[in-house]
Design an enzyme around this catalytic site. Structure first.
Site, PDB file in Angstrom:
ATOM      1  N   HIS A  37       0.832  -1.207   0.000  1.00 19.48           N
ATOM      2  CA  HIS A  37       0.000   0.000   0.000  1.00 19.48           C
ATOM      3  C   HIS A  37       0.867   1.257   0.000  1.00 19.48           C
ATOM      4  CE1 HIS A  37      -3.472  -2.516   0.788  1.00 19.48           C
ATOM      5  NE2 HIS A  37      -4.231  -1.449   0.650  1.00 19.48           N
ATOM      6  N   LYS A 102      -9.634  -7.868   8.516  1.00 16.66           N
ATOM      7  CA  LYS A 102     -10.301  -8.110   9.789  1.00 16.66           C
ATOM      8  C   LYS A 102     -10.197  -6.850  10.628  1.00 16.66           C
ATOM      9  CE  LYS A 102      -6.382 -10.129  12.224  1.00 16.66           C
ATOM     10  NZ  LYS A 102      -5.848 -11.274  12.940  1.00 16.66           N
TER      11      LYS A 102
END
Length: 176
Positions: A37, A102
């Site tokens: 990222h 999550k």
């Protein structure tokens, strides 16, 4: 009732999903964690092209373990999503349609999900070996120097997730 969707996703498909829905994904998804990222956003900031077109794609926040013989991928459980929060709005503005991870997301990510008609899916933590069974093919497509954090292209079949945050900003968590 479980819904079956195909990836890549369209905005129209995302609009049908609601927080709490149980989903099975078939198609192509990509992996990317913190390091990938960061590199993607560095490329964006430099005005360069990304190595993967993220329009309508799903990114799974995982770093696959080494692949055992006879399998497409090693254990590939979800990692904690908030670590990607600083990068996520920029990728959603490029057309990223979904994320799998999550844990909770920050308000800026939830706002970007709504603004860009996207969805955040939750995969069951601690089940990486089981989730690997839904991956039929895996190849590194960007940043091989990052090792397990490289971007992988996965072909999945009936990959099990739940909608944690839908495109209206509604959130589902059994712990809320």
């Amino acid at each position: 009732m479980t819904q079956h969707i195909t990836a890549p996703l369209t905005a129209e498909a995302v609009k049908k999903l609601r927080a709490g829905d149980e989903i099975r994904i078939t198609g192509v998804i990509y992996t990317a964690r913190d390091a990938a990222h960061k590199k993607l956003c560095e490329l964006l900031d430099a005005g360069e092209s990304l190595p993967v077109d993220l329009r309508d794609q799903i990114i799974y926040y995982t770093g696959p373990a080494p692949t055992p013989p006879g399998y497409a991928i090693g254990s590939c459980g979800p990692t904690t999503s908030y670590r990607m929060d600083r990068y996520t709005p920029a990728l959603l503005r490029l057309g990223l349609r979904g994320m799998i991870g999550k844990g909770r997301r920050g308000q800026a990510v939830i706002d970007a999900i709504v603004e860009n008609t996207a969805v955040y899916f939750s995969a069951e933590g601690g089940c990486g070996a089981l989730l690997a069974n839904y991956v039929k093919a895996c190849e590194v497509v960007a940043f091989p120097e990052l090792g397990t954090e490289a971007i992988h292209r996965l072909e999945v079949e009936d990959f099990p997730v739940s909608v944690f945050c839908d495109c209206t900003g509604a959130i589902y968590s059994p712990y809320l």
